[in-house]
Structures are given as structure tokens and as C-alpha cells.
Design an enzyme around this catalytic site. Structure first.
Site, PDB file in Angstrom:
ATOM      1  NE  ARG A 179      37.972  48.923  49.960  1.00  0.00           N
ATOM      2  CZ  ARG A 179      37.658  50.083  50.563  1.00  0.00           C
ATOM      3  NH1 ARG A 179      38.448  51.137  50.458  1.00  0.00           N
ATOM      4  NH2 ARG A 179      36.589  50.184  51.316  1.00  0.00           N
ATOM      5  CB  SER A 229      34.296  43.073  49.338  1.00  0.00           C
ATOM      6  OG  SER A 229      33.476  43.551  50.372  1.00  0.00           O
ATOM      7  CD  GLU A 300      38.034  45.037  47.949  1.00  0.00           C
ATOM      8  OE1 GLU A 300      36.919  45.545  47.697  1.00  0.00           O
ATOM      9  OE2 GLU A 300      38.465  44.859  49.100  1.00  0.00           O
TER      10      GLU A 300
HETATM   11  C1  LIG Z   1      36.558  39.138  56.981  1.00  0.00           C
HETATM   12  C2  LIG Z   1      37.227  40.174  56.104  1.00  0.00           C
HETATM   13  C3  LIG Z   1      36.780  41.475  56.129  1.00  0.00           C
HETATM   14  C4  LIG Z   1      37.390  42.456  55.325  1.00  0.00           C
HETATM   15  N1  LIG Z   1      36.925  43.731  55.385  1.00  0.00           N
HETATM   16  C5  LIG Z   1      37.535  44.689  54.656  1.00  0.00           C
HETATM   17  C6  LIG Z   1      37.092  46.045  54.740  1.00  0.00           C
HETATM   18  O1  LIG Z   1      36.176  46.389  55.492  1.00  0.00           O
HETATM   19  N2  LIG Z   1      37.732  46.965  53.965  1.00  0.00           N
HETATM   20  C7  LIG Z   1      38.763  46.633  53.137  1.00  0.00           C
HETATM   21  O2  LIG Z   1      39.308  47.524  52.466  1.00  0.00           O
HETATM   22  N3  LIG Z   1      39.212  45.351  53.034  1.00  0.00           N
HETATM   23  C8  LIG Z   1      38.623  44.374  53.774  1.00  0.00           C
HETATM   24  N4  LIG Z   1      39.059  43.086  53.693  1.00  0.00           N
HETATM   25  C9  LIG Z   1      40.151  42.734  52.745  1.00  0.00           C
HETATM   26  C10 LIG Z   1      41.571  42.761  53.350  1.00  0.00           C
HETATM   27  O3  LIG Z   1      41.530  42.520  54.742  1.00  0.00           O
HETATM   28  C11 LIG Z   1      42.281  44.083  53.081  1.00  0.00           C
HETATM   29  O4  LIG Z   1      42.421  44.316  51.698  1.00  0.00           O
HETATM   30  C12 LIG Z   1      43.673  44.104  53.734  1.00  0.00           C
HETATM   31  O5  LIG Z   1      44.176  45.401  53.663  1.00  0.00           O
HETATM   32  C13 LIG Z   1      44.667  43.161  53.068  1.00  0.00           C
HETATM   33  O6  LIG Z   1      45.830  43.128  53.882  1.00  0.00           O
HETATM   34  P1  LIG Z   1      46.765  41.843  53.935  1.00  0.00           P
HETATM   35  O7  LIG Z   1      47.925  42.180  54.770  1.00  0.00           O
HETATM   36  O8  LIG Z   1      45.986  40.637  54.355  1.00  0.00           O
HETATM   37  O9  LIG Z   1      47.182  41.730  52.421  1.00  0.00           O
HETATM   38  P2  LIG Z   1      47.263  40.392  51.556  1.00  0.00           P
HETATM   39  O10 LIG Z   1      45.889  39.858  51.392  1.00  0.00           O
HETATM   40  O11 LIG Z   1      48.294  39.491  52.103  1.00  0.00           O
HETATM   41  O12 LIG Z   1      47.760  40.993  50.168  1.00  0.00           O
HETATM   42  C14 LIG Z   1      46.899  41.805  49.390  1.00  0.00           C
HETATM   43  C15 LIG Z   1      47.755  42.496  48.331  1.00  0.00           C
HETATM   44  O13 LIG Z   1      48.614  43.422  49.016  1.00  0.00           O
HETATM   45  C16 LIG Z   1      49.962  43.158  48.646  1.00  0.00           C
HETATM   46  N5  LIG Z   1      50.789  43.415  49.827  1.00  0.00           N
HETATM   47  C17 LIG Z   1      50.653  42.899  51.071  1.00  0.00           C
HETATM   48  N6  LIG Z   1      51.597  43.381  51.883  1.00  0.00           N
HETATM   49  C18 LIG Z   1      52.360  44.213  51.133  1.00  0.00           C
HETATM   50  C19 LIG Z   1      53.523  44.998  51.391  1.00  0.00           C
HETATM   51  N7  LIG Z   1      54.106  45.026  52.598  1.00  0.00           N
HETATM   52  N8  LIG Z   1      54.050  45.707  50.369  1.00  0.00           N
HETATM   53  C20 LIG Z   1      53.491  45.704  49.129  1.00  0.00           C
HETATM   54  N9  LIG Z   1      52.394  44.976  48.835  1.00  0.00           N
HETATM   55  C21 LIG Z   1      51.838  44.240  49.821  1.00  0.00           C
HETATM   56  C22 LIG Z   1      50.004  41.693  48.252  1.00  0.00           C
HETATM   57  O14 LIG Z   1      51.100  41.436  47.376  1.00  0.00           O
HETATM   58  C23 LIG Z   1      48.662  41.520  47.566  1.00  0.00           C
HETATM   59  O15 LIG Z   1      48.737  41.908  46.212  1.00  0.00           O
HETATM   60  C24 LIG Z   1      38.477  42.090  54.487  1.00  0.00           C
HETATM   61  C25 LIG Z   1      38.928  40.767  54.458  1.00  0.00           C
HETATM   62  C26 LIG Z   1      38.324  39.814  55.270  1.00  0.00           C
HETATM   63  C27 LIG Z   1      38.832  38.396  55.268  1.00  0.00           C
END
Ligand SMILES: Cc1cc2nc3c(=O)[nH]c(=O)nc-3n(C[C@H](O)[C@H](O)[C@H](O)COP(=O)(O)OP(=O)(O)OC[C@H]3O[C@@H](n4cnc5c(N)ncnc54)[C@H](O)[C@@H]3O)c2cc1C
Length: 313
Positions: A179, A229, A300
Site C-alpha cells: 500500500r 480498510s 491507510e
Molecule cells: C468498498 C471499498 C473496498 C476497497 N477495497 C480495497 C482493496 O481491496 N484493496 C485496496 O488496496 N484498496 C481498497 N480500497 C481503497 C481504495 O479503493 C483504493 O486505495 C483505491 O486505489 C483509491 O483510488 P481512488 O482513485 O479512489 O483514490 P482517492 O481515494 O481519490 O485518493 C487516494 C490517494 O491517491 C491520491 N491520488 C489519486 N489519484 C491520483 C493521481 N492521479 N495522481 C497522484 N495521486 C493520486 C490522492 O491524492 C490520495 O492521496 C477500497 C475502498 C472501498 C470504498
């Protein structure tokens, strides 16, 4: 005029209808958070212009994907929210022999990419079918599940720095770990990635995708807004969910925020939670787990606006 209004006015002069004041609760999966100026960026050139302008004017920014790992402040944030769309959210597929080469925009929806890979018979992304983020967010977090992570198939990542200069970083230089990635320590925007996926049987991949989605439906409290998480797995290797359960916190509430009874490492919004409710519950959980196990859990999730703990923006 407050800082949101002045940033809105300034950015609107340059980017017109791509700028709006939105509520962060509409942009995050916890469905909490107040107002922010948002710019929807549809091309690399527009992004470079925006970063040049924000650097010149001293306007802070935060790049947001699907907001599935973010706790946003109830009062909103002073950072301008940047979201990638249009040409920044497209995938180009190229079949070469027994594998697929992909050029993927940072704004691409990860579950859709995973589903498309299954349908085309490209293996290596099925694990991501239920991870509700963008490719940029997944690379930043090195999102993963079931022993796989986004890093496994990545060849390179394209980023823009805070002044709008682009560079291509080979996968092995991204410092991927559990992560985590080098991007968490840098002020860059992940605009795209390239990937190589082995060919597989579409029917087998689709069946595996359905199995994973079913597994996740059973395990996670998906009927309530959440951010996945909350805590990272600690170095001791024990799952945070087990530590939280052992501390007797399943079902614990603060306002509208609740430690899920289904999966204790999830905090759900039961309907009217504020970000402050969620943050207070996170503090209570961290302290209770420390008291009962001696293990200090680390979040996380990322904070936006409310705390400066792990913000890069
Ligand atoms: C129901 C549910 C289940 C999940 N299951 C998992 C799982 O199984 N495994 C897992 O690892 N995670 C899981 N997650 C967490 C999450 O989905 C992941 O971490 C996902 O990769 C975040 O992507 P996002 O686009 O929503 O990022 P955001 O939540 O919008 O941002 C997260 C971080 O990434 C940065 N960021 C976003 N886009 C960019 C970009 N283009 N360039 C630079 N930085 C950026 C943001 O600034 C922020 O700091 C889950 C979440 C939910 C709600």
C-alpha cells in the site's frame, strides 16, 4: 471574498465550465466533507496549464480519484481539487503475440478496466474488479487484494510535477511496497501508466471476477458508505480487523460513524456521519487497540482538508 470564491473566480477565467464549487461529500465514498473548488481536467495540456497557474498564484491543489480512500474535512478544503476525465481517462489496448500492452489514463475507472481485461482475455487485473478507485489512485496507493497488487503488471508510470513537467518512471523505480509507492512522498500527478498483461481465457477470467465480487459482497459492508480498510496491516502481520474486534470495538459508534459489525477494519457512515465523527472514531480505535495489544495502527486512508497527517497536497 473567501479563498474558495477567489480561487473559483481566478480558475474560471481560464478554465470556464470545467471549474465548479462542489461538496466533497459528492466526491468521496464516505459521503462526507464540505465545499471545494474542483477542476475537471480533460487533457495533458490543460493539466500542465493548470499546474503552471496554481504554481504561479500559490494555490494549493489535491488530486482526487474516486475518493474511495479519502476522509475530507467537514469545512471543505483550501486545496483546489483536480480530477482527471476525458482523454485522461482512456485506455488504449494493443495485442502483441501472447500478451496485451496497455496505455492507461490516470483517471480510468479501475473496476471497469479489470472487467474489460477479463472480457478481452487479458490476465493480471482480475483482483482489482472490486476496488472502487481510479488507476492514478491505485498506483499512488499500490492498491491490491488476494496477494496481487497494481505494481505487478506495471511497466511505467507517467507523472507531471507541480510545475507541469512530465516524466516517465519505470515500474521498478516506483518504490512499490505494501500500500505504498514513491508518489506518496512526491508532489506529482499520475497522468497515466503502461502495463503488460498475459493472455488468458476470457470465460475463466470472467468466472474468477464474479467469484471475487461475490466474496467481497459477503465480507465487506458494501451497503453503507465507507472507504475500505481504514488501517494498514501492521508490521506484526496481524489483521487490523482482528485487533479491532479483540479490543471489543465492533459496532462502536460516534455520531453517525460506526465500526462495521461485518468487517471491523471498515468504518461505515450509517447515514448522517460527519468527517469529524469518523476521525474521532478512528482515534478511539487506534488508542483502544494500542491499549489492548500494544500495537499502534496506522491509517491507510488519506486525509484531505481536516488533518495534514499524510496529505501530499
Ligand atoms: C468498498 C471499498 C473496498 C476497497 N477495497 C480495497 C482493496 O481491496 N484493496 C485496496 O488496496 N484498496 C481498497 N480500497 C481503497 C481504495 O479503493 C483504493 O486505495 C483505491 O486505489 C483509491 O483510488 P481512488 O482513485 O479512489 O483514490 P482517492 O481515494 O481519490 O485518493 C487516494 C490517494 O491517491 C491520491 N491520488 C489519486 N489519484 C491520483 C493521481 N492521479 N495522481 C497522484 N495521486 C493520486 C490522492 O491524492 C490520495 O492521496 C477500497 C475502498 C472501498 C470504498
Amino acid at each position: 471574498m473567501n479563498s474558495i470564491e477567489s480561487a473559483f473566480n481566478l480558475l474560471s477565467e481560464h478554465f470556464h465550465r470545467d471549474v465548479a464549487i462542489l461538496q466533497l461529500r459528492e466526491l468521496t465514498t464516505w459521503q462526507t466533507g464540505g465545499p471545494a473548488v474542483c477542476v475537471t481536467v480533460t487533457s495533458a495540456a490543460m493539466l500542465a496549464d493548470l499546474l503552471g497557474l496554481t504554481a504561479g498564484e500559490g494555490i494549493p491543489w489535491f488530486i482526487l480519484g474516486l475518493g474511495s480512500n479519502v476522509l475530507a474535512g467537514d469545512e471543505g478544503c483550501r486545496e483546489v481539487i483536480i480530477r482527471l476525465s476525458g482523454a485522461m481517462a482512456e485506455t488504449v489496448w494493443h495485442r502483441s503475440g501472447n500478451s496485451w500492452d496497455l496505455k492507461i489514463g490516470g483517471g480510468v475507472h479501475l473496476p471497469s478496466l479489470s472487467g474489460a481485461a477479463c472480457s478481452r482475455g487479458a490476465s493480471g487485473l482480475t483482483f482489482a474488479i472490486g476496488i472502487p478507485g481510479t488507476v492514478g489512485g491505485a498506483v499512488f496507493m499500490n492498491a491490491g487484494a488476494y496477494g496481487n497488487s497494481i505494481a505487478d503488471s506495471l511497466k511505467s508510470v507517467t507523472v507531471l510535477d507541480y510545475e507541469g513537467s512530465a516524466s516517465i518512471i519505470p515500474g521498478e523505480e516506483c518504490c512499490f511496497a505494501y500500500r505504498s509507492s514513491r508518489f506518496q512522498k512526491e508532489r506529482t500527478i499520475i497522468t497515466g501508466a503502461t502495463m503488460s498483461l498475459e493472455s488468458g481465457d476470457p470465460a475463466v477470467l470472467r468466472t474468477e471476477g464474479k467469484r471475487i465480487l461475490e466474496l467481497r459482497r459477503k465480507k465487506f459492508p458494501l451497503q453503507h458508505p465507507n472507504a475500505g480498510s481504514v488501517f494498514r496491516k501492521p508490521d506484526e502481520g496481524i489483521s487490523p480487523g482482528k485487533l479491532i474486534e479483540d479490543a471489543g470495538l465492533k459496532g462502536k459508534t460516534v455520531g453517525g460513524a460506526k465500526v462495521s459489525c461485518k468487517h471491523a477494519n471498515f468504518i461505515i457512515n450509517t447515514g448522517k456521519a460527519t468527517s469529524d465523527d469518523i476521525a474521532e472514531l478512528i482515534d478511539i480505535v487506534r488508542e483502544a487497540v494500542l491499549a489492548t495489544s500494544g500495537i499502534l495502527l496506522e491509517e491507510e486512508i488519506r486525509y484531505l482538508g481536516r488533518r495534514e497527517l499524510n496529505d501530499v497536497g
